[in-house]
Write a protein that holds these residues in place. Structure first.
Motif, PDB file in Angstrom:
ATOM      1  N   ALA A 106      -2.227 -12.477   5.656  1.00 57.78           N
ATOM      2  CA  ALA A 106      -0.854 -11.709   5.577  1.00 57.78           C
ATOM      3  C   ALA A 106      -1.090 -10.297   5.283  1.00 57.78           C
ATOM      4  O   ALA A 106      -0.519  -9.524   5.704  1.00 57.78           O
ATOM      5  CB  ALA A 106      -0.158 -12.502   4.805  1.00 57.78           C
ATOM      6  N   VAL A 107      -2.302 -10.041   4.116  1.00 56.57           N
ATOM      7  CA  VAL A 107      -2.258  -8.690   4.000  1.00 56.57           C
ATOM      8  C   VAL A 107      -2.709  -7.694   5.172  1.00 56.57           C
ATOM      9  O   VAL A 107      -2.297  -6.647   5.365  1.00 56.57           O
ATOM     10  CB  VAL A 107      -3.235  -8.513   2.633  1.00 56.57           C
ATOM     11  N   HIS A 108      -3.804  -8.372   5.889  1.00 49.58           N
ATOM     12  CA  HIS A 108      -4.421  -7.347   6.870  1.00 49.58           C
ATOM     13  C   HIS A 108      -3.178  -7.293   7.973  1.00 49.58           C
ATOM     14  O   HIS A 108      -3.060  -6.238   8.555  1.00 49.58           O
ATOM     15  CB  HIS A 108      -5.461  -8.411   7.706  1.00 49.58           C
ATOM     16  N   ARG A 109      -2.349  -8.258   8.369  1.00 51.39           N
ATOM     17  CA  ARG A 109      -1.234  -8.295   9.200  1.00 51.39           C
ATOM     18  C   ARG A 109      -0.177  -7.119   8.741  1.00 51.39           C
ATOM     19  O   ARG A 109       0.318  -6.285   9.241  1.00 51.39           O
ATOM     20  CB  ARG A 109      -0.429  -9.508   9.482  1.00 51.39           C
ATOM     21  N   PHE A 110       0.209  -7.362   7.454  1.00 49.44           N
ATOM     22  CA  PHE A 110       0.964  -6.278   6.955  1.00 49.44           C
ATOM     23  C   PHE A 110       0.624  -4.572   7.110  1.00 49.44           C
ATOM     24  O   PHE A 110       1.424  -4.029   7.428  1.00 49.44           O
ATOM     25  CB  PHE A 110       1.156  -6.464   5.214  1.00 49.44           C
ATOM     26  N   ALA A 111      -0.731  -4.640   6.869  1.00 48.48           N
ATOM     27  CA  ALA A 111      -1.298  -3.163   7.005  1.00 48.48           C
ATOM     28  C   ALA A 111      -1.190  -2.436   8.453  1.00 48.48           C
ATOM     29  O   ALA A 111      -1.124  -1.284   8.344  1.00 48.48           O
ATOM     30  CB  ALA A 111      -2.791  -3.400   6.492  1.00 48.48           C
ATOM     31  N   LEU A 112      -1.067  -3.437   9.249  1.00 43.67           N
ATOM     32  CA  LEU A 112      -0.968  -2.880  10.773  1.00 43.67           C
ATOM     33  C   LEU A 112       0.650  -2.949  11.262  1.00 43.67           C
ATOM     34  O   LEU A 112       0.755  -2.068  11.786  1.00 43.67           O
ATOM     35  CB  LEU A 112      -1.688  -4.186  11.554  1.00 43.67           C
ATOM     36  N   ALA A 113       1.382  -3.744  10.733  1.00 42.65           N
ATOM     37  CA  ALA A 113       2.665  -3.841  11.238  1.00 42.65           C
ATOM     38  C   ALA A 113       3.872  -3.751  10.159  1.00 42.65           C
ATOM     39  O   ALA A 113       4.981  -3.616  10.658  1.00 42.65           O
ATOM     40  CB  ALA A 113       3.011  -5.252  11.899  1.00 42.65           C
ATOM     41  N   GLY A 114       3.471  -3.569   8.982  1.00 36.26           N
ATOM     42  CA  GLY A 114       4.561  -3.591   8.051  1.00 36.26           C
ATOM     43  C   GLY A 114       5.566  -4.763   7.689  1.00 36.26           C
ATOM     44  O   GLY A 114       4.899  -5.813   8.068  1.00 36.26           O
ATOM     45  N   PHE A 115       6.562  -4.538   7.047  1.00 37.41           N
ATOM     46  CA  PHE A 115       7.279  -5.615   6.723  1.00 37.41           C
ATOM     47  C   PHE A 115       8.367  -6.141   7.672  1.00 37.41           C
ATOM     48  O   PHE A 115       8.732  -7.256   7.522  1.00 37.41           O
ATOM     49  CB  PHE A 115       8.298  -5.479   5.463  1.00 37.41           C
TER      50      PHE A 115
END
Length: 298
Positions: A205-214
């Motif tokens: 989830a943290v890796h996805r957040f770093a790429l796409a935000g919230f």
């Protein structure tokens, strides 16, 4: 310790595809897993790492709260990694919501697997960093960041601390096993088991957040939002004053209207729609005036 060490091996195998250079460590006792990882980052040890503790003696949460995590009563762990949060809409404020959502989903999935055809009760999220079940605190999140040698320009060493009650903690906090499992005698729940559920999903989830935000998570968060549509009380500038300020009259009151695409809390007040980020305000349901029991995560 055996339980957490077994979980560490399982987590390492499950996270190799997403993060092949991650290190995973279990300590018998520490002051705070967040404190430990912050120190390691400042010393230049900035490869991604997961750290869990069998017992934690000086856990920390928002507003400078402290607590002791006794072995078997809770799961306490931290994830440290280098991130450039300035490039992500919402930054660290939105990250706490993305983390909460990932942990809630992982717990629901894990509990549903134990309960068979009967779905686990949905765990909700109290903005910005609490896990709730039936309006009682189940867990908490603490995110801290520091400059660190060796990280790329713009990055900081970010430590994400998670604390999850396995057994009830005080009158207003609940425990995962007692709240969400129907047959405790048939299915004992351990810290290692819960760590194995949550850590891999958190890392992804943290890796996805770093790429796409919230923004891609906004709808999923809304389905678990414990404050949406509720009357709330707000305390502005509570960060440095802790519970002393929260015992006084609220700065404002209103009705919560969810969160925006950057993770800010939206509240309709007497002066119109207000937008709050995590560093600005503390929020409680208006019907609850007493300080909630503390479950600092790390």
């Amino acid at each position: 310790m055996i339980d957490l060490n077994t979980a560490a091996e399982q987590i390492w195998l499950e996270t190799q595809a997403d993060c092949p250079n991650i290190s995973i460590e279990v300590l018998p006792e520490t002051d705070s897993t967040n404190t430990q990882l912050l120190a390691r980052g400042r010393a230049g040890d900035t490869a991604p790492m997961l750290l869990a503790a069998h017992r934690q003696t000086a856990g920390r949460g928002r507003h400078g709260r402290h607590w002791v995590a006794q072995a078997g009563d809770s799961l306490t762990f931290s994830l440290g990694l280098a991130l450039d949060l300035d490039l992500v809409p919402g930054g660290g404020s939105a990250l706490s919501l993305a983390v909460g959502l990932a942990i809630a989903e992982a717990l629901d999935d894990g509990l549903a697997g134990l309960q068979g055809p009967t779905p686990a009760p949905t765990i909700t999220l109290k903005w910005p960093n609490d896990l709730w079940w039936q309006q009682r605190k189940l867990g908490g999140i603490l995110i801290e960041a520091t400059p660190a040698p060796g990280v790329l320009p713009g990055q900081r060493w970010v430590v994400i601390g998670v604390g999850i009650n396995l057994r009830p903690q005080g009158d207003q906090a609940t425990g995962l096993a007692h709240a969400c499992l129907q047959d405790l005698s048939a299915t004992p729940l351990t810290a290692g088991q819960v760590w194995a559920w949550t850590a891999p999903k958190l890392l992804r989830a943290v890796h996805r957040f770093a790429l796409a935000g919230f923004a891609p998570l906004q709808a999923a968060y809304a389905r678990r939002d414990a404050l949406a549509g509720q009357d709330v009380a707000l305390w502005q500038g509570a960060g440095g004053q802790g519970n002393a300020l929260l015992r006084g009259a609220p700065t404002d009151t209103g009705r919560a209207d969810g969160v925006d695409q950057q993770g800010a809390l939206l509240v309709h007040t007497g002066t119109g729609l207000q937008r709050w980020t995590t560093g600005d305000v503390s929020v409680r349901l208006a019907a609850s005036s007493a300080p909630s029991p503390t479950l600092p995560p790390a």
